[in-house]
Design a protein around this motif. Structure first.
Motif, PDB file in Angstrom:
ATOM      1  N   TYR A   6      47.027  28.618  42.359  1.00 15.84           N
ATOM      2  CA  TYR A   6      47.224  29.556  43.578  1.00 15.84           C
ATOM      3  C   TYR A   6      47.512  31.089  42.761  1.00 15.84           C
ATOM      4  O   TYR A   6      47.214  32.207  43.414  1.00 15.84           O
ATOM      5  CB  TYR A   6      48.367  29.321  44.278  1.00 15.84           C
ATOM      6  CG  TYR A   6      48.282  30.234  45.534  1.00 15.84           C
ATOM      7  CD1 TYR A   6      47.522  30.171  46.588  1.00 15.84           C
ATOM      8  CD2 TYR A   6      49.829  30.964  46.000  1.00 15.84           C
ATOM      9  CE1 TYR A   6      47.597  30.762  47.955  1.00 15.84           C
ATOM     10  CE2 TYR A   6      49.658  31.491  47.092  1.00 15.84           C
ATOM     11  CZ  TYR A   6      48.674  31.362  48.358  1.00 15.84           C
ATOM     12  OH  TYR A   6      48.615  32.070  49.551  1.00 15.84           O
ATOM     13  N   ILE A   7      48.007  31.118  41.512  1.00 16.43           N
ATOM     14  CA  ILE A   7      48.523  32.574  41.227  1.00 16.43           C
ATOM     15  C   ILE A   7      47.647  32.797  39.959  1.00 16.43           C
ATOM     16  O   ILE A   7      47.495  31.906  38.890  1.00 16.43           O
ATOM     17  CB  ILE A   7      50.012  32.513  40.843  1.00 16.43           C
ATOM     18  CG1 ILE A   7      50.765  32.160  42.103  1.00 16.43           C
ATOM     19  CG2 ILE A   7      50.436  33.668  40.210  1.00 16.43           C
ATOM     20  CD1 ILE A   7      52.262  31.975  41.855  1.00 16.43           C
ATOM     21  N   THR A   8      47.288  33.956  39.683  1.00 15.80           N
ATOM     22  CA  THR A   8      46.623  34.693  38.537  1.00 15.80           C
ATOM     23  C   THR A   8      47.684  35.635  37.997  1.00 15.80           C
ATOM     24  O   THR A   8      48.354  36.374  38.636  1.00 15.80           O
ATOM     25  CB  THR A   8      45.321  35.561  38.692  1.00 15.80           C
ATOM     26  OG1 THR A   8      44.450  34.469  39.441  1.00 15.80           O
ATOM     27  CG2 THR A   8      44.865  36.000  37.441  1.00 15.80           C
ATOM     28  N   PHE A   9      48.126  35.663  36.707  1.00 13.90           N
ATOM     29  CA  PHE A   9      48.880  36.445  35.993  1.00 13.90           C
ATOM     30  C   PHE A   9      48.396  37.361  35.177  1.00 13.90           C
ATOM     31  O   PHE A   9      47.317  37.229  34.557  1.00 13.90           O
ATOM     32  CB  PHE A   9      49.830  35.418  34.957  1.00 13.90           C
ATOM     33  CG  PHE A   9      50.691  34.468  35.553  1.00 13.90           C
ATOM     34  CD1 PHE A   9      51.991  34.700  35.268  1.00 13.90           C
ATOM     35  CD2 PHE A   9      50.268  33.476  35.701  1.00 13.90           C
ATOM     36  CE1 PHE A   9      52.790  33.982  35.756  1.00 13.90           C
ATOM     37  CE2 PHE A   9      51.281  32.378  36.538  1.00 13.90           C
ATOM     38  CZ  PHE A   9      52.720  32.703  36.418  1.00 13.90           C
ATOM     39  N   GLU A  10      48.834  38.774  35.497  1.00 11.79           N
ATOM     40  CA  GLU A  10      48.025  39.889  34.945  1.00 11.79           C
ATOM     41  C   GLU A  10      49.072  40.898  34.156  1.00 11.79           C
ATOM     42  O   GLU A  10      50.262  40.813  34.587  1.00 11.79           O
ATOM     43  CB  GLU A  10      47.370  40.772  36.124  1.00 11.79           C
ATOM     44  CG  GLU A  10      46.350  39.962  36.883  1.00 11.79           C
ATOM     45  CD  GLU A  10      45.662  40.658  37.821  1.00 11.79           C
ATOM     46  OE1 GLU A  10      45.978  41.840  38.229  1.00 11.79           O
ATOM     47  OE2 GLU A  10      44.723  40.040  38.709  1.00 11.79           O
TER      48      GLU A  10
END
Length: 860
Positions: free
Chosen positions: A856-860
């Motif tokens: 569900y989450i993308t780390f940027e």
């Protein structure tokens, strides 16, 4: 008026002449008793009418009149028609004294002084004048007086009158008024009643007009006795009975039945004729009597209609009582399908397949042509060997008795695990392989996992970090030991390396702190990273910010106050720049200022850590909504706030504990504080800590393991809605099992898994299930009810639904994880269990599955 007195034998004759139209005569004597008084008219016309008539007074029983007539004082008084006799009328009774409300009624009024003055004692009556009439009036409180019609004089003591119809039901007083105005009242003289049965009378209600009433004043009925059916005139007490028609004509409570001879006393008689009639409705079985006459053989108690129910209801013979009828019975008995009616074992299959002279039903234990030609006794029952290890399973269905073992069967029953999908052929008696900590009994002995392969490290200072130099092997965590070996100082009495401080101040979670912190100048390696004070990067205050972007594409609604699982790994998070216990984590909304509540579920420095964060809103379908994670400066981190994060929930159990039966050991992260106790306080029933879907979970043995949450009002919901969520990896080798829920019927709610993988759940007495899950695999399960519809979701997809209304209600039952209120213990692993008093939507559940499955989450 002229008077003249003459004497005749036994009479005194007065001659009177009346010039009036009409006269009234009265006569008295003071010395003689007059027996009668009459008027004789010469011309028999109107009497008297201006002429001379005779008034004759006859003597009583004194004999002839004496010659002393002059001594007899005889007087005659004459009134004209306009005169009145003084004194009031006296009313005494009314006949009849009641009437139905509908029709008019003629009545007779009885009295003691009703005189019709112009015609008293006259042979030829003359009608009264208008001013000589009586009146009669009915009076009742609250109503206007009702003057009766047709009031007429009948004789000296009777008046007639007509009571009109349509009067109000009730009791009336009768007032009678004479011609002079004098009146008398007879209180309660007349009653108007409702004619409920339409027979024109009151009192007795006899609707079928058979003379017996069923209601009302039955003393007024023509016959005494209650009518048991007042709608049929042929039914009344004492009526003639018609036998065997199921009707109780004489009202004695029973229908008269015919009794037939039952010689064999099997309950069925012959049709030779009635032997007696039984008014009480029953025949005496002990006297060979029956109410039916359908027996085809009254000499055999085993022969009667229905004796062989497996073959039908006809009149069959069944001597051996196996419910199958004889194939060749004597006439007129109906044949059945029993090929041997003298043996209960031989019914329809009397085949001798191997031609050895003994059929199976007569004792041949192997009737197979291929194997049993010469084998009739001493056959063996073989046990299934599903895993092919040469050992049979006593709990599996056995083979039929045979002389040889069928394929896949063996003669022994000593296998402890015959499931090829479980331990299978790796578990059998005498197996030389080590019995390790896998829950399987490899050698099928009385011990389980007696060769533990799990290593535990000593934690002498109690900081939850183990000493790499001190370890032991055990399948369950021993007291004073932990699973990691990360402690650099495990001396509770003090450690020189840590500057003489107690050893629990030196561990991977202790931390050096930012620059200026006291631990950055204590000449100790507090966080066990081999760096001390200024040489430790933790002693330099730095911060790092990461953007966490959500993939909410395909989700059809805004997610409000949504718990998101953030998974940190060395690939997306720099553990070296953060505090070793995660105490410097700060989560902010996309405005970079609103602090978001969070709770650390799993913290594993250098590995995978998982943190729950409450996000105010994630827009429907958005792939750009985001929050920020900042770490590296303890001074700005607010710390964990599980109460706010889980404020909408009634229970949130992360299942990270290693229980031993202590109260409140399984922690509830919601503000309700519904903490659980392993085994309900029994250490032998506590589930074991194992790897779960999110960090650790609890494995339940399907026998007695459970987590008990004591009764709490927080589980009695005021709204008719409930949802339960959990991850489960089930073992489907047994019967149905409950994962989570509260007892009480029909006010409870609980969810579990059937032996065939059906996820089922029960709410307020209604069950919903569906087949979806596989054994030994983790699945995300959500069951939800919004007050009108029950739904089941597995791995984010709706799998079943049905309408369900009603009210959830309340009860004082316990809440369990790992079992139901009366058993159905869970087999397998349960992790991350929750309960909430809301009906969750499909988009919400799909998004929750995404976040707990780390997609569900993308780390940027």
């Amino acid at each position: 008026m002229l008077l003249k007195c003459t004497r005749r034998p036994q009479e005194v004759v007065l001659l009177a002449s009346c010039p009036q139209e009409c006269c009234v005569f009265r006569a008295w004597t003071d010395c003689e008793l007059l027996q009668s008084l009459q008027i004789r008219s010469r011309n028999r016309a109107t009497v008297p009418n201006s002429h001379t008539d005779e008034i004759v007074a006859s003597m009583g029983n004194r004999g002839r009149l004496s010659n002393r007539l002059s001594s007899v004082l005889l007087a005659l008084v004459l009134w004209s028609c306009g005169d009145r006799v003084p004194g009031p009328p006296i009313v005494e009774s009314v006949m009849p004294s009641s009437k139905p409300a509908g029709a008019a009624l003629n009545i007779a009024i009885r009295g003691s002084a009703f005189y019709q003055f112009t015609s008293a004692n006259l042979d030829d009556k003359k009608p009264a004048r208008a001013d000589d009439r009586f009146t009669a009036t009915l009076v009742r409180s609250g109503l206007l007086p009702i003057e009766l019609e047709g009031v007429a004089w009948t004789n000296l003591t009777s008046l007639s009158a007509v009571v009109p119809g349509g009067l109000e039901v009730g009791s009336y007083d009768l007032v009678v008024t004479g011609p002079l105005g004098a009146s008398n009242t007879l209180v309660g003289a007349f009653t108007v009643c409702a004619d409920e049965d339409g027979d024109g009378t009151c009192g007795c209600i006899d609707r079928d007009r058979d003379g017996f009433g069923a209601e009302g004043d039955q003393s007024t009925c023509a016959n005494v006795g209650n009518d048991c059916n007042d709608a049929v005139d042929s039914i009344f007490p004492g009526a003639p009975e018609v036998a065997d028609d199921t009707v109780d004509q004489d009202c004695n409570g029973n229908d008269t039945v015919s009794c037939f001879l039952d010689g064999d006393m099997d309950g069925f008689g012959t049709d030779l004729g009635t032997i007696k009639l039984a008014p009480d409705g029953s025949c005496e079985t002990s006297q060979q009597e029956s109410t039916v006459a359908t027996d085809c053989d009254d000499s055999q108690a085993s022969t009667f209609p229905g004796a062989a129910p497996n073959d039908g209801t006809e009149c069959m013979k069944d001597v051996d009582g196996d419910d199958f009828g004889d194939q060749n019975p004597p006439a007129p008995v109906t044949p059945g399908s029993d090929c041997d009616d003298m043996s209960t074992g031989c019914v329809s299959d009397c085949i001798d397949a191997d031609f050895d002279g003994t059929p199976v039903c007569a004792g041949d234990c192997d009737d197979s042509i291929a194997t049993g030609v010469s084998c009739t006794t001493g056959c063996t029952v073989f046990l299934a060997d599903a895993d092919g290890d040469g050992f049979g399973d006593a709990s599996s269905p056995a083979s039929a008795a045979s002389c040889v073992a069928p394929t896949g069967f063996v003669a022994n029953s000593t296998d402890c695990d015959d499931n090829p999908l479980a331990c299978g052929s790796s578990c059998f008696p005498g197996n030389p392989a080590a019995d390790i900590c896998d829950g399987d009994n490899q050698d099928c002995d009385a011990l389980l996992d007696e060769n533990p392969d799990v290593v535990w490290f000593a934690d002498a200072d109690g900081d939850n970090f183990g000493n790499p130099a001190s370890s032991t092997n055990a399948c369950t965590q021993p007291a004073g030991f932990v699973a990691n070996n990360l402690d650099c100082a495990d001396n509770p009495a003090g450690d020189a390396v840590c500057g003489g401080l107690n050893g629990n101040f030196c561990n991977p979670l202790a931390g050096e702190g930012p620059s200026g912190d006291a631990t950055c100048g204590d000449n100790a390696d507090n966080d066990c990273d081999t760096d001390t004070d200024d040489a430790d990067a933790d002693c330099t205050a730095t911060t790092t910010t990461i953007t966490l972007r959500f993939d909410n594409s395909g989700i059809g609604e805004n997610l409000i106050d949504f718990p998101v699982l953030v998974t940190l790994t060395p690939g997306n998070f720099d553990y070296g720049s953060a505090e070793v216990d995660g105490s410097d984590l700060l989560f902010e909304d996309d405005d970079a200022s609103t602090v978001l509540p969070h709770e650390i579920d799993v913290w594993n420095p250098g590995g995978t850590s998982q943190i729950w964060v409450l996000v105010p809103q994630i827009d429907a379908g958005s792939s750009t909504d985001h929050i920020f994670l900042t770490y590296g400066d303890v001074g700005i981190a607010p710390g964990e706030d599980a109460d706010t994060l889980w404020s909408a929930y009634h229970g949130v159990w992360h299942m990270q504990e290693n229980g031993d039966g202590t109260a409140d050991e399984f922690r509830d992260s919601s503000p309700q504080n519904n903490h659980g106790q392993g085994g309900g306080g029994d250490a032998s029933r506590v589930p074991n800590l194992v790897a779960g879907q999110i960090g650790n979970g609890q494995t339940f043995d399907g026998d007695n393991d459970r987590i008990l949450i004591s009764p709490s009002d927080s589980f009695n919901f005021s709204e008719d809605a409930v949802s339960m969520e959990y991850w489960a990896s089930p073992n489907l080798t047994g019967g149905p099992m409950v994962a989570i829920g509260k007892g009480g019927f029909p006010t409870g709610y609980r969810s579990g898994i059937e032996f065939d993988g059906r996820v089922g759940w029960l709410v307020a007495g209604t069950l919903l299930d569906t087949v979806v899950v596989a054994s030994a695999e983790f699945h995300h399960i959500v069951v939800t009810w919004n007050g009108s519809t029950m739904r089941t979701y597995v791995d984010g997809v709706e799998r079943a639904s049905q309408s369900k209304g009603g009210s959830l209600g309340t009860n004082s039952s316990d809440f369990f994880i790992g079992r139901g209120p009366i058993g159905f213990e869970f087999r397998g692993i349960i992790d991350e269990a929750r309960v909430i008093n809301e009906g969750l939507s499909g988009p919400w559940i799909e998004a929750q599955f995404r976040t707990t499955s780390n997609t569900y989450i993308t780390f940027e």
